[in-house]
Design an enzyme around this catalytic site. Structure first.
Site, PDB file in Angstrom:
ATOM      1  N   ASP A 187      38.921  56.741  17.076  1.00 39.34           N
ATOM      2  CA  ASP A 187      39.472  57.585  18.143  1.00 39.34           C
ATOM      3  C   ASP A 187      38.450  57.679  19.272  1.00 39.34           C
ATOM      4  O   ASP A 187      37.291  57.317  19.094  1.00 39.34           O
ATOM      5  CB  ASP A 187      39.946  58.971  17.652  1.00 39.34           C
ATOM      6  CG  ASP A 187      38.907  59.784  16.914  1.00 39.34           C
ATOM      7  OD1 ASP A 187      37.711  59.439  16.996  1.00 39.34           O
ATOM      8  OD2 ASP A 187      39.290  60.769  16.261  1.00 39.34           O
ATOM      9  N   GLU A 213      38.538  54.698  11.280  1.00 41.71           N
ATOM     10  CA  GLU A 213      38.908  56.042  11.767  1.00 41.71           C
ATOM     11  C   GLU A 213      38.777  56.128  13.280  1.00 41.71           C
ATOM     12  O   GLU A 213      38.259  57.112  13.835  1.00 41.71           O
ATOM     13  CB  GLU A 213      38.022  57.114  11.110  1.00 41.71           C
ATOM     14  CG  GLU A 213      38.050  57.099   9.601  1.00 41.71           C
ATOM     15  CD  GLU A 213      37.243  58.234   8.972  1.00 41.71           C
ATOM     16  OE1 GLU A 213      36.888  59.199   9.666  1.00 41.71           O
ATOM     17  OE2 GLU A 213      36.971  58.139   7.772  1.00 41.71           O
ATOM     18  N   HIS A 267      34.338  56.766  15.479  1.00 46.12           N
ATOM     19  CA  HIS A 267      34.706  57.950  16.269  1.00 46.12           C
ATOM     20  C   HIS A 267      33.878  57.898  17.553  1.00 46.12           C
ATOM     21  O   HIS A 267      32.686  58.173  17.535  1.00 46.12           O
ATOM     22  CB  HIS A 267      34.385  59.232  15.489  1.00 46.12           C
ATOM     23  CG  HIS A 267      35.248  59.417  14.281  1.00 46.12           C
ATOM     24  ND1 HIS A 267      36.607  59.675  14.387  1.00 46.12           N
ATOM     25  CD2 HIS A 267      34.969  59.367  12.956  1.00 46.12           C
ATOM     26  CE1 HIS A 267      37.109  59.793  13.154  1.00 46.12           C
ATOM     27  NE2 HIS A 267      36.155  59.604  12.280  1.00 46.12           N
ATOM     28  N   ASN A 294      32.500  53.350   3.208  1.00 47.59           N
ATOM     29  CA  ASN A 294      32.905  53.791   4.558  1.00 47.59           C
ATOM     30  C   ASN A 294      31.764  54.588   5.172  1.00 47.59           C
ATOM     31  O   ASN A 294      31.123  55.380   4.500  1.00 47.59           O
ATOM     32  CB  ASN A 294      34.163  54.677   4.414  1.00 47.59           C
ATOM     33  CG  ASN A 294      34.943  54.816   5.697  1.00 47.59           C
ATOM     34  OD1 ASN A 294      35.126  53.843   6.425  1.00 47.59           O
ATOM     35  ND2 ASN A 294      35.408  56.026   5.997  1.00 47.59           N
ATOM     36  N   GLU A 325      30.224  58.073   3.906  1.00 45.33           N
ATOM     37  CA  GLU A 325      29.124  58.735   4.647  1.00 45.33           C
ATOM     38  C   GLU A 325      27.924  59.051   3.764  1.00 45.33           C
ATOM     39  O   GLU A 325      27.418  60.169   3.773  1.00 45.33           O
ATOM     40  CB  GLU A 325      29.653  60.024   5.304  1.00 45.33           C
ATOM     41  CG  GLU A 325      30.843  59.793   6.207  1.00 45.33           C
ATOM     42  CD  GLU A 325      31.349  61.074   6.874  1.00 45.33           C
ATOM     43  OE1 GLU A 325      30.975  62.165   6.455  1.00 45.33           O
ATOM     44  OE2 GLU A 325      32.119  60.946   7.859  1.00 45.33           O
TER      45      GLU A 325
HETATM   46  C1  XIL Z   1      38.643  64.971   8.891  1.00 46.09           C
HETATM   47  C2  XIL Z   1      40.111  65.328   9.043  1.00 46.09           C
HETATM   48  O1  XIL Z   1      40.643  64.594  10.096  1.00 46.09           O
HETATM   49  C3  XIL Z   1      40.264  66.820   9.294  1.00 46.09           C
HETATM   50  O2  XIL Z   1      41.634  67.198   9.285  1.00 46.09           O
HETATM   51  C4  XIL Z   1      39.502  67.608   8.240  1.00 46.09           C
HETATM   52  O3  XIL Z   1      39.567  68.978   8.546  1.00 46.09           O
HETATM   53  C5  XIL Z   1      38.075  67.158   8.156  1.00 46.09           C
HETATM   54  O4  XIL Z   1      38.026  65.764   7.918  1.00 46.09           O
HETATM   55  N1  XIL Z   1      35.090  61.313   8.628  1.00 46.09           N
HETATM   56  C6  XIL Z   1      35.975  61.136   7.591  1.00 46.09           C
HETATM   57  C7  XIL Z   1      37.292  61.824   7.606  1.00 46.09           C
HETATM   58  O5  XIL Z   1      35.726  60.299   6.721  1.00 46.09           O
HETATM   59  O6  XIL Z   1      37.760  62.108   6.328  1.00 46.09           O
HETATM   60  C8  XIL Z   1      37.236  63.080   8.430  1.00 46.09           C
HETATM   61  O7  XIL Z   1      38.553  63.613   8.516  1.00 46.09           O
HETATM   62  C9  XIL Z   1      36.674  62.792   9.803  1.00 46.09           C
HETATM   63  C10 XIL Z   1      35.281  62.243   9.709  1.00 46.09           C
END
Ligand code: XIL
Length: 361
Positions: free
Chosen positions: A280, A278, A246, A211, A170
């Protein structure tokens, strides 16, 4: 004491013991979670394998430790795992020099014992940085050295066992500019290149990824990401781009963005692999049947999108059961974002995802 009072005390005592035992048992059930339910069709990992796509999930350390049903599904369904928090810097080194490897080791050991691959997540990020760094008091030169040492120490520890690393996470803002952070504020964009160079040196056999969140569609953020990737690639420092993915149904974008496939293709054309890291799809709670059906459509569409891009190597979901998903905490009012419900029962998304992974394959 009168006899009836004594009797009453005995009865009360016995009742108390029963209630206590019941509470302990339900606490243990709660901790141990539900048992794994038989899931329909071939496993996700088998469905993915038919098209050379690794299927992964984020892994919650508490669930890995305590929930046998969770472990069963994890081992059966997935070909790669990403420790959800255990490899983040605040978890590994909450106090300077005091390293805490237990949770990260647990995930890597679980995977190695079962020939599951591991995605290391993540070496350099603006979030979940320990306070001794986040407070911004380290001078720039020291901050840079601390970052380089962290990368080499972490990668060397898992050499040969962590196949792919999210080296930076990020680093670009929605406006397409470098994201302000403890790293960029002190070191400018060079921290990205320094991080990748250190990673390549620490484990020349590891695959190195950049990422990003919200870079799935073509736009200012992914345009900058592409420029960064080309510069890294020219120096032989990057192998893969991770698109977090996401999604939700009502935001911008709702579901898989229209330009996602074309976007992944332009990165592939730059000579790197692409991965969904990631995934969802969060729903407004309480989720209706209609929303669950729409969600299933999004899961299927992303599988189809990855399959349509030859360099799309893996799809990792950010948790596979609603029991352990970051959404309810991070986006209050939203949830139900994953493939299985709280009881490890398959949701429509599971079936749709599984089918789309192997359709015609
Ligand atoms: C999130 C986790 O899922 C949570 O448990 C934590 O509190 C915060 O981080 N982008 C990312 C991940 O790269 O590492 C993040 O994960 C979600 C967003």
């Amino acid at each position: 004491m009168r006899r009836w009072i004594r009797r009453l005390l005995v009865v009360a005592g016995v009742l108390f013991v029963f209630v206590l035992l019941g509470a302990l048992a339900s606490h243990r059930d709660n901790l141990e979670g539900p048992s794994a339910k038989p899931l329909p069709g071939p496993t996700l990992r088998a469905s993915g394998k038919a098209n050379d796509i690794l299927i992964g999930t984020a892994v919650d350390d508490g669930a890995l430790r305590n929930e046998p049903g969770y472990r069963t599904d994890l081992a059966a369904q997935f070909s790669v795992i990403t420790p959800e928090n255990a490899m983040k810097w605040d978890a590994l080194e909450p106090e300077r020099g005091k390293l805490q490897w237990a949770a990260a080791d647990r995930a890597v050991d679980f995977a190695s014992d079962r020939r599951i691959a591991v995605r290391g997540h993540t070496l350099v990020w603006h979030s979940q940085v320990p306070a001794w760094i986040a407070d911004g008091k380290l001078p720039a030169a020291e901050l840079r050295q601390v970052m380089l040492d962290h990368i080499s120490r972490t990668m060397r520890r898992y050499k040969g066992r962590v196949k792919t690393w999210d080296v930076v996470n990020e680093v670009i803002g929605d406006d397409g500019k470098l994201r302000p952070s403890v790293w960029s504020d002190a070191l400018g964009s060079t921290f990205i290149f320094d991080a990748f160079a250190a990673a390549r040196k620490a484990d020349p056999d590891a695959r190195l990824a950049i990422n990003e969140i919200g870079g799935e569609s073509i736009g200012p953020k992914s345009d900058t990401l592409l420029r960064v990737v080309k510069r890294l690639k020219a120096r032989g420092l990057v192998d893969e781009v991770g698109f977090q993915s996401h999604f939700n149904l009502d935001g911008d974008p709702a579901g898989v963005p229209d330009t996602m496939k074309a976007n992944m293709e332009r990165f592939a054309a730059a000579g790197v692999d692409v991965a969904i890291t990631e995934f969802d799809v969060s729903l407004k709670e309480p989720a209706s049947d209609d929303q669950l059906a729409q969600q299933a459509g999004v899961y299927a569409e992303l599988a189809t999108t990855c399959r349509a891009v030859p360099r799309c190597r893996s799809i990792t979901v950010w948790g596979f059961t609603d029991r352990h998903s970051w959404i309810p905490e991070s986006s209050p009012g939203y949830g139900s974002a994953t493939l299985l419900d709280d009881e490890l029962k398959p949701k429509p998304a599971f079936l749709a995802f599984s089918r789309a992974l192997r359709a015609g394959g």
